[in-house]
Design an enzyme around this catalytic site. Structure first.
Site, PDB file in Angstrom:
ATOM      1  N   GLU A 100      -6.940   4.753   7.542  1.00  0.00           N
ATOM      2  CA  GLU A 100      -6.686   6.185   7.266  1.00  0.00           C
ATOM      3  C   GLU A 100      -7.886   6.804   6.556  1.00  0.00           C
ATOM      4  O   GLU A 100      -8.214   7.973   6.775  1.00  0.00           O
ATOM      5  CB  GLU A 100      -5.402   6.331   6.437  1.00  0.00           C
ATOM      6  CG  GLU A 100      -4.159   6.058   7.287  1.00  0.00           C
ATOM      7  CD  GLU A 100      -2.973   5.503   6.530  1.00  0.00           C
ATOM      8  OE1 GLU A 100      -2.930   5.600   5.288  1.00  0.00           O
ATOM      9  OE2 GLU A 100      -2.072   4.947   7.190  1.00  0.00           O
TER      10      GLU A 100
ATOM     11  N   GLY B 276       2.688  -1.328   4.232  1.00  0.00           N
ATOM     12  CA  GLY B 276       2.782   0.094   3.894  1.00  0.00           C
ATOM     13  C   GLY B 276       4.226   0.495   3.629  1.00  0.00           C
ATOM     14  O   GLY B 276       4.757   0.305   2.530  1.00  0.00           O
ATOM     15  N   GLY B 277       4.875   1.029   4.649  1.00  0.00           N
ATOM     16  CA  GLY B 277       6.232   1.585   4.523  1.00  0.00           C
ATOM     17  C   GLY B 277       7.217   0.709   3.770  1.00  0.00           C
ATOM     18  O   GLY B 277       7.933   1.177   2.871  1.00  0.00           O
TER      19      GLY B 277
ATOM     20  N   ASN C 113       0.875  -1.172   0.000  1.00  0.00           N
ATOM     21  CA  ASN C 113       0.000   0.000   0.000  1.00  0.00           C
ATOM     22  C   ASN C 113       0.911   1.221   0.000  1.00  0.00           C
ATOM     23  O   ASN C 113       1.534   1.528   1.012  1.00  0.00           O
ATOM     24  CB  ASN C 113      -0.888  -0.011   1.254  1.00  0.00           C
ATOM     25  CG  ASN C 113      -1.676   1.277   1.393  1.00  0.00           C
ATOM     26  OD1 ASN C 113      -1.829   2.036   0.441  1.00  0.00           O
ATOM     27  ND2 ASN C 113      -2.186   1.538   2.602  1.00  0.00           N
ATOM     28  N   TRP C 114       0.991   1.855  -1.160  1.00  0.00           N
ATOM     29  CA  TRP C 114       1.918   2.990  -1.273  1.00  0.00           C
ATOM     30  C   TRP C 114       1.389   4.255  -0.603  1.00  0.00           C
ATOM     31  O   TRP C 114       2.107   5.226  -0.463  1.00  0.00           O
ATOM     32  CB  TRP C 114       2.186   3.275  -2.759  1.00  0.00           C
ATOM     33  CG  TRP C 114       3.125   2.295  -3.408  1.00  0.00           C
ATOM     34  CD1 TRP C 114       3.689   1.177  -2.838  1.00  0.00           C
ATOM     35  CD2 TRP C 114       3.632   2.358  -4.750  1.00  0.00           C
ATOM     36  NE1 TRP C 114       4.490   0.543  -3.747  1.00  0.00           N
ATOM     37  CE2 TRP C 114       4.485   1.253  -4.935  1.00  0.00           C
ATOM     38  CE3 TRP C 114       3.437   3.240  -5.813  1.00  0.00           C
ATOM     39  CZ2 TRP C 114       5.146   1.008  -6.141  1.00  0.00           C
ATOM     40  CZ3 TRP C 114       4.097   2.998  -7.015  1.00  0.00           C
ATOM     41  CH2 TRP C 114       4.944   1.896  -7.170  1.00  0.00           C
ATOM     42  N   LYS C 115       0.107   4.270  -0.273  1.00  0.00           N
ATOM     43  CA  LYS C 115      -0.522   5.463   0.327  1.00  0.00           C
ATOM     44  C   LYS C 115      -0.316   6.675  -0.585  1.00  0.00           C
ATOM     45  O   LYS C 115      -0.379   6.534  -1.795  1.00  0.00           O
ATOM     46  CB  LYS C 115       0.023   5.707   1.733  1.00  0.00           C
ATOM     47  CG  LYS C 115       0.003   4.455   2.600  1.00  0.00           C
ATOM     48  CD  LYS C 115       0.200   4.752   4.038  1.00  0.00           C
ATOM     49  CE  LYS C 115       0.340   3.444   4.804  1.00  0.00           C
ATOM     50  NZ  LYS C 115       0.163   3.584   6.231  1.00  0.00           N
TER      51      LYS C 115
ATOM     52  N   GLU D 126      -5.761  -5.006  10.365  1.00  0.00           N
ATOM     53  CA  GLU D 126      -4.718  -4.021  10.621  1.00  0.00           C
ATOM     54  C   GLU D 126      -5.006  -3.268  11.925  1.00  0.00           C
ATOM     55  O   GLU D 126      -5.812  -2.329  11.928  1.00  0.00           O
ATOM     56  CB  GLU D 126      -4.675  -3.002   9.482  1.00  0.00           C
ATOM     57  CG  GLU D 126      -4.357  -3.594   8.136  1.00  0.00           C
ATOM     58  CD  GLU D 126      -3.668  -2.593   7.232  1.00  0.00           C
ATOM     59  OE1 GLU D 126      -2.577  -2.901   6.785  1.00  0.00           O
ATOM     60  OE2 GLU D 126      -4.210  -1.499   7.009  1.00  0.00           O
TER      61      GLU D 126
ATOM     62  N   HIS E  86      -9.471   1.301   4.416  1.00  0.00           N
ATOM     63  CA  HIS E  86      -8.228   1.454   5.177  1.00  0.00           C
ATOM     64  C   HIS E  86      -8.507   2.394   6.345  1.00  0.00           C
ATOM     65  O   HIS E  86      -9.286   3.345   6.222  1.00  0.00           O
ATOM     66  CB  HIS E  86      -7.119   2.021   4.272  1.00  0.00           C
ATOM     67  CG  HIS E  86      -5.768   1.947   4.916  1.00  0.00           C
ATOM     68  ND1 HIS E  86      -5.350   2.866   5.850  1.00  0.00           N
ATOM     69  CD2 HIS E  86      -4.754   1.051   4.782  1.00  0.00           C
ATOM     70  CE1 HIS E  86      -4.125   2.528   6.259  1.00  0.00           C
ATOM     71  NE2 HIS E  86      -3.745   1.438   5.623  1.00  0.00           N
TER      72      HIS E  86
ATOM     73  N   GLY F 190       2.255   2.002  10.581  1.00  0.00           N
ATOM     74  CA  GLY F 190       3.226   3.086  10.417  1.00  0.00           C
ATOM     75  C   GLY F 190       3.920   3.481  11.707  1.00  0.00           C
ATOM     76  O   GLY F 190       4.569   4.529  11.785  1.00  0.00           O
TER      77      GLY F 190
ATOM     78  N   SER G  55       3.149  -2.543  10.255  1.00  0.00           N
ATOM     79  CA  SER G  55       4.593  -2.616  10.430  1.00  0.00           C
ATOM     80  C   SER G  55       5.195  -3.989  10.080  1.00  0.00           C
ATOM     81  O   SER G  55       6.125  -4.457  10.733  1.00  0.00           O
ATOM     82  CB  SER G  55       4.988  -2.198  11.851  1.00  0.00           C
ATOM     83  OG  SER G  55       4.570  -0.866  12.103  1.00  0.00           O
TER      84      SER G  55
HETATM   85  C1  PEP Z   1      -0.752  -0.009   5.755  1.00  0.00           C
HETATM   86  O1  PEP Z   1      -0.561   1.000   5.117  1.00  0.00           O
HETATM   87  O2  PEP Z   1      -1.787  -0.642   5.565  1.00  0.00           O
HETATM   88  C2  PEP Z   1       0.262  -0.436   6.734  1.00  0.00           C
HETATM   89  C3  PEP Z   1       0.087  -1.558   7.370  1.00  0.00           C
HETATM   90  O3  PEP Z   1       1.347   0.374   6.891  1.00  0.00           O
HETATM   91  P1  PEP Z   1       2.756  -0.014   7.596  1.00  0.00           P
HETATM   92  O4  PEP Z   1       3.174  -1.332   7.016  1.00  0.00           O
HETATM   93  O5  PEP Z   1       3.668   1.103   7.242  1.00  0.00           O
HETATM   94  O6  PEP Z   1       2.490  -0.118   9.074  1.00  0.00           O
END
Ligand code: PEP
Length: 249
Positions: A97, A234-235, A10-12, A167, A95, A173, A213
């Site tokens: 966010e 994500g990251g 997930n590049w956000k 999640e 998501h 994040g 994470s």
């Molecule tokens: C996400 O964006 O869904 C996520 C889990 O981010 P991260 O891996 O950075 O915690």
């Protein structure tokens, strides 16, 4: 039949179109795998170049959001047939966010899940609790409520094909991963909930990811859990590390 693992990035709100193409060129050889379905969910403006850059590879492209209407006066939104025509296969829905900053409700998400299936898109439906909810001991109740609301009226045959991402919001994040035990416990509770609403076969088929994470160091242990079928990342999906997560074994 064993469920195939699925690892989705997930590049956000990261990566310009040019950077997206560069990153895909870096990731392409690193994420080659027959054992795992690999998806990159990218910002809307990156979808077309990302589809071109992944042609002939094992990488599928996903969107990060979608509207539930076919077309119309919804400035700034993107319709399902636009995604399909571009070659998108998956769409992240709900998501945390989007739920938090854009006030997406379970009622809207229910419409989005149905609309995605109508267009042959596979939803990656996100659910998760806040730290406060976890500390109050209502994690499982909360997740069950999200699943039941978001899937109301969705037939078993569709649910069997979809992806659900657990999640925990406090782990996204933050560098703070749920323990393997916590992640497995909730992913199992989701599968039990699907068995309860639908049947055992649907529950056995639905793929449930853990997200929060995920990195090259923790993927192997997380993905080895019986109810964790991969990750939403994500990251680490913005770095070559994503290749190590895909090839977690
Ligand atoms: C996400 O964006 O869904 C996520 C889990 O981010 P991260 O891996 O950075 O915690």
């Amino acid at each position: 039949m064993a469920r195939k693992k699925i690892v989705a990035g997930n590049w956000k709100m990261n990566m310009t179109p040019a950077k997206a193409v560069e990153l895909i060129a870096t990731l392409r050889p690193l994420v080659d795998s027959n054992d795992v379905d690999v998806v990159l969910c990218v910002p809307a403006i990156d979808i077309v170049p990302a589809i071109t850059a992944t042609r002939g590879t094992n990488i599928a492209i996903g969107a990060e959001n979608m509207h539930y209407e076919e077309s119309g006066a919804y400035t700034g939104e993107i319709a399902p047939n636009m995604l399909v025509e571009a070659g998108v296969k998956y769409v992240i829905l709900g998501h945390s966010e989007r739920r938090e900053y854009f006030h997406e409700t379970d009622e809207e998400l229910n419409k989005k899940v149905k609309k995605a299936f109508e267009h042959g898109l596979t939803p990656i439906l996100c659910c998760g609790e806040t730290l406060e909810q976890r500390e109050m001991g209502i994690t499982i109740d909360w997740i069950r409520m999200q699943i039941k609301s978001d899937l109301a009226g969705v037939p078993a045959s569709d649910v069997a094909k979809m992806v659900i991402a657990y999640e925990p919001i406090w782990a996204i994040g933050t560098g703070k991963t749920a323990t393997t035990g916590q992640a497995q416990q909730v992913c199992k509770a989701i599968r039990d909930c699907i068995a309860e609403i639908y049947d055992e076969e649907t529950a056995e088929n639905v793929r449930i990811q853990y997200g929060g994470s995920v990195n090259a160091g923790n993927a192997k242990e997380l993905f080895a859990q019986p109810d964790i079928d991969g990750g939403l990342v994500g990251g680490a999906s913005l770095k070559p590390e994503f290749g190590k997560i895909v090839n977690y074994k």
